[in-house]
Design a protein around this motif. Structure first.
Motif, PDB file in Angstrom:
ATOM      1  N   ARG A  24      17.179  -4.271 -18.109  1.00 15.72           N
ATOM      2  CA  ARG A  24      17.170  -2.883 -17.624  1.00 15.72           C
ATOM      3  C   ARG A  24      15.740  -2.362 -17.467  1.00 15.72           C
ATOM      4  N   LYS A  25      14.874  -2.697 -18.408  1.00 22.99           N
ATOM      5  CA  LYS A  25      13.499  -2.207 -18.315  1.00 22.99           C
ATOM      6  C   LYS A  25      12.807  -2.764 -17.081  1.00 22.99           C
ATOM      7  N   ILE A  26      12.964  -4.058 -16.810  1.00 21.67           N
ATOM      8  CA  ILE A  26      12.378  -4.628 -15.606  1.00 21.67           C
ATOM      9  C   ILE A  26      12.994  -3.980 -14.367  1.00 21.67           C
ATOM     10  N   GLY A  27      14.295  -3.671 -14.429  1.00 24.08           N
ATOM     11  CA  GLY A  27      14.942  -2.995 -13.308  1.00 24.08           C
ATOM     12  C   GLY A  27      14.377  -1.602 -13.072  1.00 24.08           C
ATOM     13  N   VAL A  28      14.162  -0.855 -14.160  1.00 19.29           N
ATOM     14  CA  VAL A  28      13.586   0.489 -14.041  1.00 19.29           C
ATOM     15  C   VAL A  28      12.177   0.430 -13.445  1.00 19.29           C
ATOM     16  N   LEU A  29      11.384  -0.519 -13.908  1.00 21.31           N
ATOM     17  CA  LEU A  29      10.025  -0.656 -13.387  1.00 21.31           C
ATOM     18  C   LEU A  29      10.042  -1.047 -11.909  1.00 21.31           C
ATOM     19  N   ALA A  30      10.955  -1.949 -11.548  1.00 16.96           N
ATOM     20  CA  ALA A  30      11.033  -2.382 -10.147  1.00 16.96           C
ATOM     21  C   ALA A  30      11.450  -1.230  -9.234  1.00 16.96           C
ATOM     22  N   ILE A  31      12.435  -0.451  -9.697  1.00 16.74           N
ATOM     23  CA  ILE A  31      12.882   0.694  -8.880  1.00 16.74           C
ATOM     24  C   ILE A  31      11.785   1.741  -8.771  1.00 16.74           C
ATOM     25  N   SER A  32      11.097   2.017  -9.882  1.00 22.42           N
ATOM     26  CA  SER A  32      10.025   3.022  -9.857  1.00 22.42           C
ATOM     27  C   SER A  32       8.872   2.582  -8.960  1.00 22.42           C
ATOM     28  N   MET A  33       8.704   1.269  -8.786  1.00 24.84           N
ATOM     29  CA  MET A  33       7.664   0.784  -7.864  1.00 24.84           C
ATOM     30  C   MET A  33       7.927   1.227  -6.436  1.00 24.84           C
ATOM     31  N   MET A  34       9.208   1.307  -6.065  1.00 23.42           N
ATOM     32  CA  MET A  34       9.564   1.528  -4.665  1.00 23.42           C
ATOM     33  C   MET A  34       9.404   2.975  -4.235  1.00 23.42           C
ATOM     34  N   PHE A  35       9.343   3.920  -5.191  1.00 23.23           N
ATOM     35  CA  PHE A  35       9.149   5.328  -4.805  1.00 23.23           C
ATOM     36  C   PHE A  35       7.799   5.546  -4.128  1.00 23.23           C
ATOM     37  N   PRO A  36       6.672   5.191  -4.765  1.00 20.51           N
ATOM     38  CA  PRO A  36       5.396   5.360  -4.054  1.00 20.51           C
ATOM     39  C   PRO A  36       5.270   4.467  -2.832  1.00 20.51           C
ATOM     40  N   VAL A  37       5.890   3.284  -2.879  1.00 18.54           N
ATOM     41  CA  VAL A  37       5.844   2.397  -1.705  1.00 18.54           C
ATOM     42  C   VAL A  37       6.498   3.089  -0.507  1.00 18.54           C
ATOM     43  N   GLY A  38       7.675   3.684  -0.734  1.00 23.32           N
ATOM     44  CA  GLY A  38       8.362   4.380   0.354  1.00 23.32           C
ATOM     45  C   GLY A  38       7.605   5.598   0.850  1.00 23.32           C
ATOM     46  N   ILE A  39       7.031   6.363  -0.093  1.00 27.31           N
ATOM     47  CA  ILE A  39       6.274   7.563   0.291  1.00 27.31           C
ATOM     48  C   ILE A  39       5.084   7.201   1.167  1.00 27.31           C
TER      49      ILE A  39
END
Length: 315
Positions: A29-44
């Motif tokens: 779950r922690k790796i999943g949270v980090l991976a998802i949080s990576m995509m927010f600035p990438v998308g912005i």
């Protein structure tokens, strides 16, 4: 479905699925949270790159797509490095400094595009101010010539009025003003003053004024063609910082982007360390110790000692 999600998370974060699947749910779950949080600035920043290129720089679709991919790719690699690296104080300070700079640039791009109508109005105000300044320069350049013409016009206009007044004041008898010899003379002098001096001078002055207006208009078109990204940024700051609400909006936009930029770093440091991370840290510490021992042995014995580390997490 869970396996697909975990494989996708491992691909984004840069870890091996074959290793991570054997760990507990919290590690996954922690790796999943980090991976998802990576995509927010990438998308912005992908959106920011597209908007700035397409709407501000007037780039083609291909150029805008390229800019968007480059911006997103840079942020993706930066965030991935944070996820895959053991975070230290120096790395945290570096990431915060980079985040501040990138957030500032990203906020400018987004605000210019979102408030382009206000920016365009501010550009018009700035252009009008430049036109007034250049008009003063043109007026100063022709100031002496205009002043000479105005003095001559005033002199001949005074003569014209004088001849007109004299022409109507000559009486033919006591009670009836008439057209006598002097009246005809003054009328003739008045007409000569108008035709030989007043009309040519007025035409010359009007022509000069037209030329001056043409110079100002030409310079205005040149300045309009020079409106680029830096000019728009200046217009954005002039517009935004003119009011308290505008300043607040700037800081809110900057704060949101900065928060998204630092989300991965905050989550990685804020969440408790998982079993997977502890094993990875232990492996890295042991590998570093073996490398240091090997280096000491080479220095001591004068020959190379070979070690073959076992990579447990990264490819």
């Amino acid at each position: 479905m869970k396996n697909i999600y975990l494989k996708l998370v491992c691909f984004i974060a840069g870890y091996r699925y074959a290793i991570l699947k054997n760990y507990d749910g919290y590690s996954q779950r922690k790796i999943g949270v980090l991976a998802i949080s990576m995509m927010f600035p990438v998308g912005i920043y992908a959106l920011d790159g597209w908007l700035v290129s397409r709407n501000i720089c007037q780039a083609s679709i291909g150029e805008a797509v390229t800019s968007s991919l480059v911006a997103a790719g840079f942020i993706f690699l930066l965030e991935k490095a944070i996820v895959m690296t053991k975070v230290s104080l120096g790395l945290s300070i570096f990431r915060i400094a980079v985040a501040c700079g990138l957030s500032f640039i990203g906020a400018i791009g987004l605000m210019i595009d979102l408030f382009h109508q206000d920016v365009d109005r501010q550009l018009a105000v700035m252009q009008q101010g430049k036109n007034v300044e250049y008009a003063k320069i043109v007026a100063d350049k022709h100031k002496k010539e205009i002043a000479d013409m105005d003095r001559s016009l005033a002199m001949y206009l005074a003569q014209y009025k004088k001849f007109s007044e004299l022409a109507i004041s000559e009486p033919s008898n006591v009670n009836d003003p008439g057209v006598g010899r002097k009246t005809r003379y003054y009328e003739q002098q008045r007409d000569i003053t108008e035709s030989r001096f007043l009309k040519p001078l007025r035409a010359k002055r009007d022509s000069l004024v037209t030329v001056m207006a043409g110079e100002v208009e030409k310079e205005a078109k040149i300045q309009e063609g020079k409106v680029g990204l830096l000019t728009r940024i200046q217009a954005l700051f002039d517009f935004s910082f003119a009011t308290g609400f505008g300043r607040l909006l700037c800081f809110v936009c900057l704060g949101v982007l900065l928060g998204l930029e630092l989300m991965v770093l905050a989550l990685k440091n804020g969440m408790r360390k998982s079993a997977f991370e502890r094993d990875e840290d232990d492996y890295n510490d042991k590998h570093e110790q073996r490398s240091q021992d090997g280096k000491n042995n080479r220095n001591k014995n004068g020959h190379m000692s070979m070690t073959y580390p076992l990579h447990i997490a990264h490819q």
